[in-house]
Write a protein that holds these residues in place. Structure first.
Motif, PDB file in Angstrom:
ATOM      1  N   ARG A 140       0.828  -1.164   0.030  1.00 50.25           N
ATOM      2  CA  ARG A 140      -0.153   0.017  -0.049  1.00 50.25           C
ATOM      3  C   ARG A 140       0.710   1.392   0.184  1.00 50.25           C
ATOM      4  O   ARG A 140       0.504   2.260  -0.625  1.00 50.25           O
ATOM      5  CB  ARG A 140      -0.990   0.215   1.199  1.00 50.25           C
ATOM      6  CG  ARG A 140      -1.834   1.175   1.396  1.00 50.25           C
ATOM      7  CD  ARG A 140      -3.130   0.773   2.144  1.00 50.25           C
ATOM      8  NE  ARG A 140      -3.793   2.083   2.182  1.00 50.25           N
ATOM      9  CZ  ARG A 140      -4.676   2.466   1.926  1.00 50.25           C
ATOM     10  NH1 ARG A 140      -4.894   1.794   0.693  1.00 50.25           N
ATOM     11  NH2 ARG A 140      -5.405   3.454   1.865  1.00 50.25           N
ATOM     12  N   GLY A 141       1.949   1.344   0.838  1.00 49.17           N
ATOM     13  CA  GLY A 141       2.814   2.587   0.896  1.00 49.17           C
ATOM     14  C   GLY A 141       2.074   3.528   1.646  1.00 49.17           C
ATOM     15  O   GLY A 141       1.058   3.564   2.059  1.00 49.17           O
ATOM     16  N   THR A 142       3.034   4.825   1.948  1.00 46.28           N
ATOM     17  CA  THR A 142       2.456   5.864   2.564  1.00 46.28           C
ATOM     18  C   THR A 142       1.510   6.748   1.701  1.00 46.28           C
ATOM     19  O   THR A 142       1.455   6.173   0.552  1.00 46.28           O
ATOM     20  CB  THR A 142       3.549   6.448   3.130  1.00 46.28           C
ATOM     21  OG1 THR A 142       4.306   7.132   2.045  1.00 46.28           O
ATOM     22  CG2 THR A 142       4.370   5.622   3.982  1.00 46.28           C
ATOM     23  N   TRP A 143       0.812   7.697   2.377  1.00 44.65           N
ATOM     24  CA  TRP A 143       0.012   8.687   1.522  1.00 44.65           C
ATOM     25  C   TRP A 143       0.853   9.154   0.508  1.00 44.65           C
ATOM     26  O   TRP A 143       0.382   9.539  -0.545  1.00 44.65           O
ATOM     27  CB  TRP A 143      -0.751   9.626   2.195  1.00 44.65           C
ATOM     28  CG  TRP A 143      -0.005  10.448   2.943  1.00 44.65           C
ATOM     29  CD1 TRP A 143       0.332  10.433   4.345  1.00 44.65           C
ATOM     30  CD2 TRP A 143       0.468  11.791   2.604  1.00 44.65           C
ATOM     31  NE1 TRP A 143       1.268  11.583   4.632  1.00 44.65           N
ATOM     32  CE2 TRP A 143       0.949  12.602   3.587  1.00 44.65           C
ATOM     33  CE3 TRP A 143      -0.188  12.534   1.376  1.00 44.65           C
ATOM     34  CZ2 TRP A 143       1.568  13.930   3.439  1.00 44.65           C
ATOM     35  CZ3 TRP A 143       0.508  13.864   1.330  1.00 44.65           C
ATOM     36  CH2 TRP A 143       1.219  14.469   2.352  1.00 44.65           C
ATOM     37  N   ARG A 144       2.182   9.787   0.804  1.00 48.65           N
ATOM     38  CA  ARG A 144       2.808  10.156  -0.174  1.00 48.65           C
ATOM     39  C   ARG A 144       3.310   9.356  -1.159  1.00 48.65           C
ATOM     40  O   ARG A 144       3.451   9.898  -2.616  1.00 48.65           O
ATOM     41  CB  ARG A 144       4.306  10.815   0.600  1.00 48.65           C
ATOM     42  CG  ARG A 144       4.051  12.123   1.378  1.00 48.65           C
ATOM     43  CD  ARG A 144       5.407  12.517   1.792  1.00 48.65           C
ATOM     44  NE  ARG A 144       5.167  13.873   2.600  1.00 48.65           N
ATOM     45  CZ  ARG A 144       5.689  13.727   3.671  1.00 48.65           C
ATOM     46  NH1 ARG A 144       6.181  13.038   4.500  1.00 48.65           N
ATOM     47  NH2 ARG A 144       5.253  15.176   4.461  1.00 48.65           N
ATOM     48  N   GLU A 145       3.721   8.087  -1.073  1.00 47.23           N
ATOM     49  CA  GLU A 145       4.077   7.299  -2.084  1.00 47.23           C
ATOM     50  C   GLU A 145       2.711   7.215  -3.159  1.00 47.23           C
ATOM     51  O   GLU A 145       2.889   6.844  -4.230  1.00 47.23           O
ATOM     52  CB  GLU A 145       4.431   5.939  -1.418  1.00 47.23           C
ATOM     53  CG  GLU A 145       5.898   6.175  -0.907  1.00 47.23           C
ATOM     54  CD  GLU A 145       6.192   4.644   0.080  1.00 47.23           C
ATOM     55  OE1 GLU A 145       7.391   4.243  -0.161  1.00 47.23           O
ATOM     56  OE2 GLU A 145       5.212   4.198   0.358  1.00 47.23           O
ATOM     57  N   ARG A 146       1.468   6.917  -2.501  1.00 44.53           N
ATOM     58  CA  ARG A 146       0.400   6.695  -3.249  1.00 44.53           C
ATOM     59  C   ARG A 146       0.056   8.078  -4.328  1.00 44.53           C
ATOM     60  O   ARG A 146      -0.149   7.780  -5.343  1.00 44.53           O
ATOM     61  CB  ARG A 146      -0.982   6.260  -2.492  1.00 44.53           C
ATOM     62  CG  ARG A 146      -0.837   5.083  -1.841  1.00 44.53           C
ATOM     63  CD  ARG A 146      -2.108   4.670  -0.856  1.00 44.53           C
ATOM     64  NE  ARG A 146      -2.701   5.620  -0.076  1.00 44.53           N
ATOM     65  CZ  ARG A 146      -2.427   5.771   1.240  1.00 44.53           C
ATOM     66  NH1 ARG A 146      -1.716   4.677   1.670  1.00 44.53           N
ATOM     67  NH2 ARG A 146      -3.008   6.446   2.072  1.00 44.53           N
ATOM     68  N   PRO A 156       5.254   1.700  -4.492  1.00 44.72           N
ATOM     69  CA  PRO A 156       6.179   0.762  -3.704  1.00 44.72           C
ATOM     70  C   PRO A 156       6.341  -0.789  -4.351  1.00 44.72           C
ATOM     71  O   PRO A 156       5.347  -1.298  -4.810  1.00 44.72           O
ATOM     72  CB  PRO A 156       5.587   0.777  -2.405  1.00 44.72           C
ATOM     73  CG  PRO A 156       4.305   1.313  -2.571  1.00 44.72           C
ATOM     74  CD  PRO A 156       4.112   1.880  -3.604  1.00 44.72           C
ATOM     75  N   ARG A 175       1.564  -3.637   4.600  1.00 45.01           N
ATOM     76  CA  ARG A 175       0.334  -3.162   4.432  1.00 45.01           C
ATOM     77  C   ARG A 175       0.016  -3.225   3.013  1.00 45.01           C
ATOM     78  O   ARG A 175       0.713  -2.515   2.076  1.00 45.01           O
ATOM     79  CB  ARG A 175       0.120  -1.683   4.954  1.00 45.01           C
ATOM     80  CG  ARG A 175       0.348  -1.544   6.531  1.00 45.01           C
ATOM     81  CD  ARG A 175       0.413  -0.136   6.889  1.00 45.01           C
ATOM     82  NE  ARG A 175      -0.928   0.121   6.665  1.00 45.01           N
ATOM     83  CZ  ARG A 175      -1.323   1.532   6.580  1.00 45.01           C
ATOM     84  NH1 ARG A 175      -0.593   2.604   6.679  1.00 45.01           N
ATOM     85  NH2 ARG A 175      -2.711   1.896   6.258  1.00 45.01           N
TER      86      ARG A 175
END
Length: 200
Positions: A140-146, A156, A175
Motif C-alpha cells: 500500500r505505501g504511505t500517502w506520499r507514495e500513493r 512501492p 500493509r
C-alpha cells in the motif's frame, strides 16, 4: 521417487486498473523436490485488451517434478488459491509442495514497466484438471507514495518478492491492498505416490 507433472496455462488476468499487462512467474518447492523437466520461471507477452478489462496470455506451463518426501522447508503457506467450484477454500497442500509465484506488471506507452500485484498459490495436490483464480495484492505505501504513484507512476515494490512466498516470517508487517486476479488452468498428474504410502 514420486513424481508430479503439471500441464496447463496462465490464462490471463482481470480486475487490474491498467491495461497492457504481462506476468512474470516462478515455481518454488521444498528442499526434497527436484525439477526434472520444464522451465522453473518465465514471462508472458504483453496484452492490451481493447474491449474489456481481461488480459489474455494463454501462456503454457509444462513442468515435471520428482520428490523424495512431501515435507520441505517449513514456513511457506499463507496464500490461498480460490477455486470457482469451492469458493474461499485453501489448497490442502503439504508444506514443501510446489507453489506458483506470480507478479503482474504494467507496461506504459514509453516501454516503462511497473509492478501491479504479487500473488501465489499452491499447485493442486489432487490429480485432475483445476481452474484456479489467484488473487493478487500490492504494497500500500504511505500517502506520499500513493500520491506520487498517481502523478508520476511507479509505486512501492518488494525488494525480494520470493521472500513473500518462501519465508513469510516478516510478511505480517506489510500493509497491502488487493490488486486483481490471475486465472490459471492446471492439469496435475501424480505418479508413484502409492508406493510411498500417499493416497491420491
Amino acid at each position: 521417487m514420486a513424481e508430479v507433472h503439471v500441464i496447463g496455462q496462465i490464462v490471463g488476468a482481470s480486475g487490474f486498473p491498467q491495461r497492457r499487462l504481462f506476468c512474470k512467474w516462478g515455481l518454488h518447492a521444498g528442499g526434497a523436490w527436484k525439477l526434472l523437466s520444464g522451465l522453473g520461471s518465465g514471462q508472458t507477452q504483453v496484452d492490451d485488451p481493447q474491449a474489456d478489462d481481461v488480459a489474455y496470455w494463454c501462456h503454457p506451463l509444462d513442468v515435471h517434478f520428482a520428490t523424495k518426501g512431501l515435507q520441505g522447508t517449513v514456513g511457506g503457506g499463507g496464500g490461498v488459491c480460490v477455486s470457482p467450484q469451492v469458493p474461499d477454500t485453501p489448497s490442502p497442500s503439504p508444506p514443501g509442495w510446489p507453489k506458483l509465484h506470480l507478479q503482474v506488471w504494467h507496461q506504459d506507452g514509453l516501454g516503462r514497466s511497473e509492478v501491479l500485484g504479487y500473488g501465489f498459490c499452491h499447485v493442486p495436490a489432487t490429480p485432475g484438471c483445476h481452474a484456479l483464480a489467484c488473487v493478487t495484492w500490492r504494497p500500500r505505501g504511505t500517502w506520499r507514495e500513493r500520491l506520487s504513484q498517481r502523478l508520476v507512476g511507479g509505486g512501492p515494490q518488494l525488494r525480494a518478492p520470493e521472500a513473500a512466498v518462501t519465508g513469510g516470517a516478516d510478511r505480517f508487517r506489510l500493509r497491502t491492498e488487493t490488486a486483481g486476479t490471475v486465472h490459471l488452468q492446471l492439469g496435475v498428474l501424480l505418479r508413484h505416490f502409492g508406493r510411498y504410502g500417499v493416497e491420491c
